[in-house]
Design a protein around this motif. Structure first.
Motif, PDB file in Angstrom:
ATOM      1  N   LEU A 236      43.831  -7.724  28.936  1.00 13.14           N
ATOM      2  CA  LEU A 236      42.301  -7.775  28.750  1.00 13.14           C
ATOM      3  C   LEU A 236      41.608  -8.273  30.061  1.00 13.14           C
ATOM      4  CD1 LEU A 236      40.323  -6.511  26.740  1.00 13.14           C
ATOM      5  CD2 LEU A 236      40.270  -8.878  25.573  1.00 13.14           C
ATOM      6  N   GLY A 237      40.925  -7.768  30.609  1.00 10.19           N
ATOM      7  CA  GLY A 237      40.006  -8.081  31.892  1.00 10.19           C
ATOM      8  C   GLY A 237      40.871  -8.317  32.948  1.00 10.19           C
TER       9      GLY A 237
ATOM     10  N   ASP B 100      51.785 -10.894  24.347  1.00 12.69           N
ATOM     11  CA  ASP B 100      52.939 -10.141  24.114  1.00 12.69           C
ATOM     12  C   ASP B 100      52.841  -9.582  22.807  1.00 12.69           C
ATOM     13  OD1 ASP B 100      53.832 -10.192  26.768  1.00 12.69           O
ATOM     14  OD2 ASP B 100      55.143 -11.876  26.083  1.00 12.69           O
ATOM     15  N   VAL B 101      53.383  -8.252  22.690  1.00 13.48           N
ATOM     16  CA  VAL B 101      53.162  -7.781  21.310  1.00 13.48           C
ATOM     17  C   VAL B 101      54.660  -7.037  21.096  1.00 13.48           C
ATOM     18  CG1 VAL B 101      52.665  -5.902  19.768  1.00 13.48           C
ATOM     19  CG2 VAL B 101      50.890  -7.408  21.051  1.00 13.48           C
ATOM     20  N   GLU B 102      55.415  -7.111  20.047  1.00 18.31           N
ATOM     21  CA  GLU B 102      56.731  -6.450  19.968  1.00 18.31           C
ATOM     22  C   GLU B 102      56.590  -5.032  19.041  1.00 18.31           C
ATOM     23  OE1 GLU B 102      59.722  -8.943  18.539  1.00 18.31           O
ATOM     24  OE2 GLU B 102      60.355  -9.487  20.510  1.00 18.31           O
ATOM     25  N   ILE B 103      57.096  -3.901  19.454  1.00 25.06           N
ATOM     26  CA  ILE B 103      56.968  -2.782  18.816  1.00 25.06           C
ATOM     27  C   ILE B 103      58.407  -2.107  18.624  1.00 25.06           C
ATOM     28  CG2 ILE B 103      54.882  -2.314  19.845  1.00 25.06           C
ATOM     29  CD1 ILE B 103      56.243  -0.119  21.516  1.00 25.06           C
ATOM     30  N   PRO B 104      58.581  -1.307  17.443  1.00 22.59           N
ATOM     31  CA  PRO B 104      59.878  -0.798  17.161  1.00 22.59           C
ATOM     32  C   PRO B 104      60.224   0.132  18.381  1.00 22.59           C
ATOM     33  CG  PRO B 104      58.682  -0.655  15.266  1.00 22.59           C
ATOM     34  CD  PRO B 104      57.738  -1.309  16.393  1.00 22.59           C
TER      35      PRO B 104
ATOM     36  N   ARG C  76      42.143  -5.708  16.604  1.00 23.32           N
ATOM     37  CA  ARG C  76      42.487  -7.040  16.417  1.00 23.32           C
ATOM     38  C   ARG C  76      41.585  -8.182  16.971  1.00 23.32           C
ATOM     39  NH1 ARG C  76      47.548  -7.888  13.983  1.00 23.32           N
ATOM     40  NH2 ARG C  76      48.103  -5.775  13.128  1.00 23.32           N
ATOM     41  N   LEU C  77      41.285  -9.295  16.488  1.00 23.67           N
ATOM     42  CA  LEU C  77      40.177 -10.311  17.163  1.00 23.67           C
ATOM     43  C   LEU C  77      40.407 -10.179  18.322  1.00 23.67           C
ATOM     44  CD1 LEU C  77      37.628 -11.740  16.979  1.00 23.67           C
ATOM     45  CD2 LEU C  77      39.026 -13.822  16.071  1.00 23.67           C
ATOM     46  N   SER C  78      41.598 -10.502  19.225  1.00 20.68           N
ATOM     47  CA  SER C  78      41.915 -10.559  20.376  1.00 20.68           C
ATOM     48  C   SER C  78      41.381  -9.516  21.296  1.00 20.68           C
ATOM     49  CB  SER C  78      43.490 -10.661  20.580  1.00 20.68           C
ATOM     50  OG  SER C  78      43.892  -9.440  20.294  1.00 20.68           O
ATOM     51  N   ALA C  79      41.210  -8.231  21.028  1.00 21.70           N
ATOM     52  CA  ALA C  79      40.895  -7.169  21.623  1.00 21.70           C
ATOM     53  C   ALA C  79      39.128  -7.185  21.803  1.00 21.70           C
ATOM     54  CB  ALA C  79      41.018  -5.893  21.074  1.00 21.70           C
ATOM     55  N   LEU C  80      38.508  -8.057  21.028  1.00 25.36           N
ATOM     56  CA  LEU C  80      36.954  -8.294  21.114  1.00 25.36           C
ATOM     57  C   LEU C  80      36.611  -9.463  22.082  1.00 25.36           C
ATOM     58  CD1 LEU C  80      36.225  -7.885  17.439  1.00 25.36           C
ATOM     59  CD2 LEU C  80      36.278  -6.053  18.955  1.00 25.36           C
ATOM     60  N   LEU C  81      37.589 -10.134  22.629  1.00 24.74           N
ATOM     61  CA  LEU C  81      37.145 -11.500  23.392  1.00 24.74           C
ATOM     62  C   LEU C  81      36.638 -11.120  24.717  1.00 24.74           C
ATOM     63  CD1 LEU C  81      40.142 -13.856  22.485  1.00 24.74           C
ATOM     64  CD2 LEU C  81      37.820 -13.676  21.443  1.00 24.74           C
ATOM     65  N   ALA C  82      35.667 -12.065  25.250  1.00 24.61           N
ATOM     66  CA  ALA C  82      35.344 -11.957  26.652  1.00 24.61           C
ATOM     67  C   ALA C  82      36.209 -13.044  27.523  1.00 24.61           C
ATOM     68  CB  ALA C  82      33.818 -12.113  26.910  1.00 24.61           C
ATOM     69  N   ARG C  83      36.664 -13.952  26.994  1.00 24.47           N
ATOM     70  CA  ARG C  83      37.463 -15.067  27.528  1.00 24.47           C
ATOM     71  C   ARG C  83      38.529 -15.616  26.702  1.00 24.47           C
ATOM     72  NH1 ARG C  83      34.374 -16.972  32.261  1.00 24.47           N
ATOM     73  NH2 ARG C  83      32.315 -16.230  32.297  1.00 24.47           N
ATOM     74  N   ARG C  84      39.375 -16.479  27.407  1.00 23.89           N
ATOM     75  CA  ARG C  84      40.191 -17.042  26.456  1.00 23.89           C
ATOM     76  C   ARG C  84      39.745 -17.955  25.379  1.00 23.89           C
ATOM     77  NH1 ARG C  84      43.631 -18.792  31.838  1.00 23.89           N
ATOM     78  NH2 ARG C  84      44.146 -16.965  32.532  1.00 23.89           N
ATOM     79  N   PRO C  85      40.334 -18.161  24.313  1.00 27.68           N
ATOM     80  CA  PRO C  85      39.667 -19.021  23.262  1.00 27.68           C
ATOM     81  C   PRO C  85      40.094 -20.565  23.741  1.00 27.68           C
ATOM     82  CG  PRO C  85      41.668 -17.753  22.416  1.00 27.68           C
ATOM     83  CD  PRO C  85      41.330 -17.237  23.663  1.00 27.68           C
ATOM     84  N   HIS C  86      39.306 -21.283  23.153  1.00 30.15           N
ATOM     85  CA  HIS C  86      39.796 -22.743  23.295  1.00 30.15           C
ATOM     86  C   HIS C  86      39.177 -23.541  22.039  1.00 30.15           C
ATOM     87  CE1 HIS C  86      35.524 -22.489  24.881  1.00 30.15           C
ATOM     88  NE2 HIS C  86      35.309 -23.817  24.401  1.00 30.15           N
TER      89      HIS C  86
ATOM     90  N   GLY D 241      42.757   0.013  17.904  1.00 34.69           N
ATOM     91  CA  GLY D 241      41.652   0.979  17.799  1.00 34.69           C
ATOM     92  C   GLY D 241      41.189   1.592  19.098  1.00 34.69           C
ATOM     93  N   VAL D 242      39.876   1.660  19.672  1.00 37.63           N
ATOM     94  CA  VAL D 242      39.387   1.974  20.930  1.00 37.63           C
ATOM     95  C   VAL D 242      38.821   0.638  21.626  1.00 37.63           C
ATOM     96  CG1 VAL D 242      39.577   4.311  20.581  1.00 37.63           C
ATOM     97  CG2 VAL D 242      37.625   3.255  19.710  1.00 37.63           C
ATOM     98  N   PRO D 243      39.324  -0.430  21.841  1.00 36.79           N
ATOM     99  CA  PRO D 243      38.331  -1.586  22.438  1.00 36.79           C
ATOM    100  C   PRO D 243      38.419  -1.203  24.061  1.00 36.79           C
ATOM    101  CG  PRO D 243      40.676  -2.174  22.025  1.00 36.79           C
ATOM    102  CD  PRO D 243      40.636  -0.924  21.342  1.00 36.79           C
ATOM    103  N   VAL D 244      37.176  -1.638  24.732  1.00 40.09           N
ATOM    104  CA  VAL D 244      36.951  -1.551  25.852  1.00 40.09           C
ATOM    105  C   VAL D 244      37.867  -2.302  26.868  1.00 40.09           C
ATOM    106  CG1 VAL D 244      35.059  -1.684  27.736  1.00 40.09           C
ATOM    107  CG2 VAL D 244      34.718  -0.950  25.637  1.00 40.09           C
ATOM    108  N   GLY D 245      38.389  -1.830  27.742  1.00 41.54           N
ATOM    109  CA  GLY D 245      39.349  -2.780  28.948  1.00 41.54           C
ATOM    110  C   GLY D 245      40.342  -3.288  28.398  1.00 41.54           C
ATOM    111  N   LEU D 246      41.066  -2.540  27.394  1.00 41.64           N
ATOM    112  CA  LEU D 246      42.704  -3.136  26.992  1.00 41.64           C
ATOM    113  C   LEU D 246      43.491  -2.339  27.736  1.00 41.64           C
ATOM    114  CD1 LEU D 246      43.436  -5.037  25.085  1.00 41.64           C
ATOM    115  CD2 LEU D 246      43.871  -3.392  23.442  1.00 41.64           C
ATOM    116  N   THR D 247      44.326  -2.843  28.206  1.00 37.52           N
ATOM    117  CA  THR D 247      45.660  -1.932  28.947  1.00 37.52           C
ATOM    118  C   THR D 247      46.782  -2.721  28.564  1.00 37.52           C
ATOM    119  OG1 THR D 247      45.477  -3.532  30.961  1.00 37.52           O
ATOM    120  CG2 THR D 247      44.269  -1.315  30.875  1.00 37.52           C
ATOM    121  N   TRP D 248      47.997  -2.034  28.733  1.00 44.08           N
ATOM    122  CA  TRP D 248      49.146  -2.707  28.463  1.00 44.08           C
ATOM    123  C   TRP D 248      50.221  -2.069  29.426  1.00 44.08           C
ATOM    124  CZ3 TRP D 248      46.479  -0.149  24.550  1.00 44.08           C
ATOM    125  CH2 TRP D 248      46.521   1.150  24.114  1.00 44.08           C
ATOM    126  N   GLU D 249      51.695  -2.881  29.242  1.00 45.39           N
ATOM    127  CA  GLU D 249      52.554  -2.549  29.935  1.00 45.39           C
ATOM    128  C   GLU D 249      53.807  -2.721  29.239  1.00 45.39           C
ATOM    129  OE1 GLU D 249      52.822  -4.916  33.612  1.00 45.39           O
ATOM    130  OE2 GLU D 249      51.072  -3.791  34.622  1.00 45.39           O
TER     131      GLU D 249
END
Length: 782
Positions: free
Chosen positions: A244-245, A261-265, A322-332, A279-287
């Motif tokens: 994200l970002g 990281d996320v694990e998928i079957p 997921r809440l992670s997909a809604l963040l603008a910066r890393r949580p602290h 869902g369809v959050p903005v700016g989310l990509t994955w490898e």
């Protein structure tokens, strides 16, 4: 272990011969002597099982092993590799030298009788690390590839002496039935335990029910309350790096670029899996990584919070992310005294405290995450409102469990990866924007009303003479009568509340009001006593202390009063609250199962200390006002009624919707269908009879005609003790409800809190007497 296994085999009519191998000569001698004294034909030899085979010419029908946890095999490395190269041992490969668990498992499999000769099974008891650690990944993959894993059984923590480590039983077979080929059954026995009678140890024992659940689960590949059958490929996972970002290799390393990281079957399409997750959050990509891992992780298979939330989302027809997909910066993490931020942040406590939008950390209790939200599909005001609901808190609690690490004390670490993991496990609904706006506005108005009520309370005490005018501002809020609340309550309480609503005179309402409080106290007391009866060891500890508490309060079960029920409720709800707030996940799961499967939030409401306080207040007022000499004037009775009505409304607000989830049912006919028990029930909810007919799924068949607390899909309905009796009504209504009141010699007096005719019955009731004598630890009179 071998003796018990041999006895079980003998009980099935088979003649067995036990062969054992143990490195420790003293343990080998003890095992051989024990087997001899038990009458088994056995031979135990001293040998290193990783490098020696004392029974090289033997093939085994059933093998059992409990390897030492995290045992290094570095000292045996040379002999292990020699056996592998020269004699073909360890054909599934070698794990890293830090843990020998899979070497023992490999040897068990290699000793089994070949499939052509009937095959065999092996059971290996191990800890979680062996199921998921990268060090043994290649061995797990090889065993799964040959379809040798038949079942994974999750056991309660504390079964193994001297440690609280959670155990798993891996069941292997080289002779799977056709219906099990390509599949692995996962069985959850974690809630099925009893606490140790020794108060100085955390050791536990499996309940007798656990073996019935295990036996029934293994008898069928169909899913049940405690079992799921999954394709073998489910345990083969690919790791997806979600970004994200920015891309992973971006040069900018500021805190706007987040990866986790996320694990998928391995068998599931990654794009489909991640679209469903985020869902369809903005700016989310994955490898997607190419490496496939074998992880025998089972907690996510049995995740009631996630299943409950997903079911609710389907009912609303809402998407989720997921809440992670809604963040603008890393949580602290923010600490007390940290400077205020320039912009409002989402302040998310890791404890159940309320989330908020603001620039500081709030009241300073516990750890708080500061989260900056990016513009996206979820508005901040809606998000905060959601996180503070019952389901939102359950989602937060679930996220904390799945993001925690540590075997002794499970906790969420404060590094970036762990904090992102926490936010990535937190499920957030995505209603349409108009719905979000409407809900956020409604929440703001309700908050404003609460603020107005606080200010009105201050004004009331500043100018007591203006009390009526102050309260009149809120008259419109009291349109929801107690009679409306009755429709959400179990019938034994609802009928008493409804009777209160039908009383026309002040004197009649005054008398009935105390019966309503006694009905709620007696019902709650019956519920917690019934729950206590589900754990014999806990009951053995608590009942003597409960008797002492009753004696100290000068009340007893020989004559059950409102004070009696209050003492029972106060003591046992406190004990159960401690269990519900425990860091021990198995204990919390066990408690929820004992009570019939409610959510954590609903059970916390029912056991709330506020409920206890209100019951005690009602009892104190009854004792105070009952001591009034002569007839009380109507004005005084009205004052009493107003006070107790306000307390009853407070009770309603505290309990909330909990009784709508945890239903009181009267059991009817049941049958097993597709691996689950489907049972007809009468919903003993609300004040009206006849009760509505329904059907629910349960893990245990309920006794016909008895009352239970249950949720649809629960593993273990809570059978209510016969301190509460439902029977045909004397005035031809469908049912009358009676509570135990007192023992009168061999007779039992039971009372109704909603009938005008025949409000009490005295007769010989063996089942009620037995329940009372059981609590008193006395024998019925001959």
């Amino acid at each position: 272990m071998l003796g018990g296994l041999a006895s079980a085999v003998a009980g099935l009519g088979y003649t067995s011969r036990v062969l054992g191998q143990e490195l420790n000569s003293e343990l080998a001698t003890v095992a051989a002597a024990t087997l001899y004294l038990q009458g088994h034909r056995a031979e135990v030899r001293v040998a290193d099982s990783l490098a020696e085979d004392s029974f090289a010419d033997e093939s085994i029908d059933l093998a059992v092993s409990q390897p030492p946890f995290n045992l290094s095999w570095e000292r045996q490395e040379q002999r292990v590799r020699q056996r592998q190269s020269a004699e073909g041992w360890y054909r599934f490969g070698l794990p890293r030298k830090s843990d020998a668990t899979w070497l023992f498992a490999s040897r068990m499999l290699e000793k089994l009788r070949v499939p052509e000769a009937g095959g065999g099974r092996a059971i290996v008891f191990t800890a979680l690390g062996a199921l998921t650690a990268d060090s043994s990944d290649s061995v797990r993959k090889a065993i799964l590839a040959e379809d040798l894993l038949e079942a994974v059984v999750a056991l309660p923590a504390g079964l193994s002496p001297s440690t609280n480590i959670q155990l798993y039983a891996l069941i292997f077979a080289n002779c799977k039935a056709a219906s099990r080929r390509g599949k692995v059954q996962v069985i959850n026995l974690r809630p099925y335990f009893e606490t140790s009678r020794n108060r100085h140890t955390t050791q536990r024992e499996l309940q007798g029910d656990a073996f019935d659940v295990l036996r029934n689960s293994l008898a069928s590949v169909r899913d049940g309350m405690a079992s799921r059958t999954l394709p073998t490929e489910y345990f083969l996972r690919r790791r997806v790096t979600v970004m994200l970002g920015g891309r992973r290799n971006d040069a900018a390393l500021d805190n706007t670029r987040m990866t986790w990281d996320v694990e998928i079957p391995e068998s599931q399409d990654s794009d489909e899996f991640l679209r469903e997750r985020y869902g369809v959050p903005v700016g989310l990509t994955w490898e997607l990584t190419e490496h496939v891992r074998a992880r025998l992780e089972t907690d996510s298979v049995f995740d009631p919070s996630r299943h409950r939330l997903k079911r609710w989302l389907r009912e609303q027809a809402w998407d989720s992310t997921r809440l992670s997909a809604l963040l603008a910066r890393r949580p602290h993490v923010v600490e007390p005294g940290d400077p205020r931020s320039a912009e409002p942040l989402l302040m998310l406590p890791t404890n159940p405290d309320a989330a908020s939008l603001g620039t500081d950390r709030g009241d300073g209790r516990g750890r708080v995450l500061a989260l900056e939200l990016a513009p996206g599909p979820v508005s901040p005001d809606f998000l905060v409102s959601w996180l503070n609901t019952g389901l939102g808190r359950e989602s937060r609690r679930r996220a904390h469990v799945f993001a925690s690490s540590g075997t002794v004390i499970a906790a969420v670490r404060t590094d970036n990866r762990s904090l992102l993991k926490l936010t990535d496990e937190l499920i957030v609904p995505i209603p349409p924007p108009a719905v979000q706006q409407e809900l956020a506005a409604a929440e703001a108005r309700l908050t404003a009303v609460a603020g107005l009520a606080d200010r009105a309370r201050q004004e009331l005490w500043e100018a007591p003479s203006r009390g009526k005018q102050v309260v009149s501002r809120f008259d419109a809020l009291f349109d929801e009568t107690l009679g409306t609340w009755a429709s959400d309550l179990p019938y034994p309480v609802a009928s008493a509340v409804w009777t209160l609503e039908t009383r026309n005179t002040i004197d009649a309402r005054h008398k009935q009001m105390f019966l309503v409080w006694e009905a709620y106290a007696a019902f709650t007391g019956t519920v917690v006593l019934s729950a206590l009866a589900q754990d014999p060891v806990l009951r053995e500890v608590e009942v003597p202390q409960l008797r002492d508490a009753l004696a100290n309060a000068a009340v007893s079960m020989e004559r059950a009063t409102l004070g009696t029920w209050n003492v029972i409720t106060q003591r046992l709800t406190a004990r159960f609250r401690d269990m519900l707030s425990s860091d021990d996940l198995d204990e919390r799961a066990r408690l929820l199962q004992i009570f019939g499967g409610p959510s954590h939030d609903s059970l916390a409401r029912l056991l709330s200390p506020t409920v206890v306080r209100l019951l005690n207040d009602a009892n104190a007022k009854r004792n105070e006002w009952a001591g009034h000499t002569g007839a009380a004037p109507e004005r005084e009775l009205r004052g009493h009624l107003d006070y107790l009505t306000a307390r009853l409304e407070e009770l309603r607000d505290e309990v909330g919707p909990a009784w709508r989830e945890l239903l009181c049912v009267r059991a009817g006919d049941g049958r097993r269908r597709q691996g689950q028990i489907h049972q007809k029930v009468e919903l003993a909810m609300g004040p009206s009879t006849p009760f509505r007919q329904s059907e629910i799924r349960v893990g245990e068949l309920m006794d016909w005609g008895d009352l239970y607390l249950a949720t649809d899909g629960c593993a273990q309905p809570l059978r209510l003790q016969h301190l509460l009796v439902m029977r045909e009504s004397p005035d031809n209504a469908r049912y009358a409800c009676y509570f135990y009141n007192r023992m009168q010699g061999e007779m039992v007096r039971i009372v109704s809190y909603h009938l005008t005719d025949r409000s009490d019955v005295t007769e010989e009731l063996e089942d009620v007497a037995a329940a009372v004598h059981d609590l008193l630890d006395t024998l019925p009179a001959e």
